[in-house]
Design an enzyme around this catalytic site. Structure first.
Site, short mmCIF file in Angstrom:
data_model
loop_
_atom_site.label_atom_id
_atom_site.label_comp_id
_atom_site.label_asym_id
_atom_site.label_seq_id
_atom_site.Cartn_x
_atom_site.Cartn_y
_atom_site.Cartn_z
N GLY A 12 0.81 -1.22 0.00
CA GLY A 12 0.00 0.00 0.00
C GLY A 12 0.85 1.28 0.00
CG ASN A 13 4.87 0.95 1.33
OD1 ASN A 13 4.41 -0.18 1.39
ND2 ASN A 13 6.07 1.22 0.88
CE LYS A 128 -5.95 -7.49 4.63
NZ LYS A 128 -4.59 -7.55 5.13
CE LYS A 207 1.06 -6.36 -1.10
NZ LYS A 207 1.28 -6.39 0.32
CE LYS A 269 4.67 -6.76 3.78
NZ LYS A 269 3.42 -6.73 3.01
#
Ligand code: ADP
Ligand code: MG
Length: 306
Positions: A12-13, A128, A207, A269
């Site tokens: 998102g960053n 989430k 994601k 991740k």
């Protein structure tokens, strides 16, 4: 020689950096950093781009909360909206960067559905965090489950496991034809399959996990996760913190258990990178948005190894 394929998952960053309110101008400016590197890499590699949508979907939720004059939209529709919105922003930035570098490439954004299992245990346990941060008092008044997070109280939504990417064959074909493909935005639109029909569900897929699934299903060579830290860090935030340049599966499992990689941020991740390697993926790196090219060259990030 046949080009290798890289899947790059943008956090998102890539669009909104910490401390920014996230105007459209800011988002376009931020995108130049990863997209310029991707444009250069496209000369050597076939490329799939996936991306998050946390801040964008959060803003859409806030806009909904401010307005009762129109019907509320479920998450599946908001995810679809952000695929269009962010896909457009990545495409137009890519167009300018490619032009500046004098590189010609085809590219396309694909609306992507991802099948989830209606019996996924995630449906019984919204986990989430998404959208705005509330005070404890505000959290008691909102009409959905909330949870205390490091940032404050936030809405929690169902986050089921990705089972399969519906458009995987189309994505493979487009890659074979040398398109840069932007897909699986915001984790993909979550759908349940009933025989030959699909219907959307009010959930959000992680994601990073969907990117690992797509990387496996398309058979990419390199799976790269780009975020706002240089990689997976041991003792993150403590004086003795240490960037791990490589991470073996067995150590990753232990560090996950010890709480080094929390759920909702570094946890998925590392989990996604581990899944890719376990499924016989070749190479996977967790790195920062600024160091995508360096990570591909082996000079930055955390490489997860078998
Ligand atoms: P993205 O939008 O890229 O998915 P996230 O916020 O979900 O980004 O995850 C990245 C964040 O994970 C970092 O900004 C960092 O604050 C946090 N984090 C938590 N633990 C670790 C760790 N052990 N190593 C590195 N980053 C960590
Ligand atoms: Mg994230």
């Amino acid at each position: 020689m046949k080009k290798e394929t890289i899947l790059i998952a943008l956090g998102g960053n890539a669009l909104i950096r910490k401390g920014q309110i996230g105007t459209v101008a800011e988002q376009f400016e931020n995108l130049k950093i990863p997209v310029r590197q991707i444009a250069k890499l496209s000369e050597t590699y076939k490329i799939i781009i996936t991306h998050g949508n946390g801040p964008q979907v959060g803003n859409l939720l806030l806009q909904q909360e401010c307005c009762n004059a129109v019907p509320q939209l479920p998450l599946e529709i908001l995810v679809a909206q952000t695929q269009g919105q962010i896909g457009y922003m990545i495409e137009s930035t890519l167009d300018s960067e490619l032009m500046e570098l004098g590189i010609t490439q085809y590219f396309i954004t694909l609306i992507t559905y991802v099948v989830v299992d209606e019996n996924d245990p995630g449906f019984a346990n919204p986990s989430k965090p998404i959208g705005p941060v509330y005070t404890e008092a505000e959290a008691k008044t909102v009409p959905y489950p909330t949870r205390k997070t490091a940032k404050g109280y936030r809405r929690v939504v169902v986050s089921p496991e990705p089972v399969t990417v519906v458009e995987k064959n189309e994505i493979r074909k487009l890659i074979d034809m040398d398109f840069i493909v932007i897909c699986c935005g915001g984790g993909g639109i979550p759908v349940i399959r009933e025989e030959r029909r699909f219907h959307g569900v009010d959930a959000v897929i992680d994601k990073d996990l969907v990117s690992a699934k797509l990387a496996e299903e398309v058979g990419v060579d390199i799976f790269l996760i780009a975020t706002d830290v240089p990689g997976a860090i041991l003792n993150y935030g403590k004086p003795e913190e240490q960037l791990l340049r490589s991470l073996r599966l067995e150590d990753a499992t232990r560090y996950l258990k010890e709480g080094h990689f929390p759920p909702g941020s570094m946890g998925p991740k590392v989990d996604a990178a581990m899944r890719f390697i376990r499924n016989r993926g070749k190479r996977t790196v967790i790195t920062s948005i600024d160091a995508i090219e360096a990570a591909v060259a082996g000079a930055a990030g955390t490489e997860v190894l078998a």
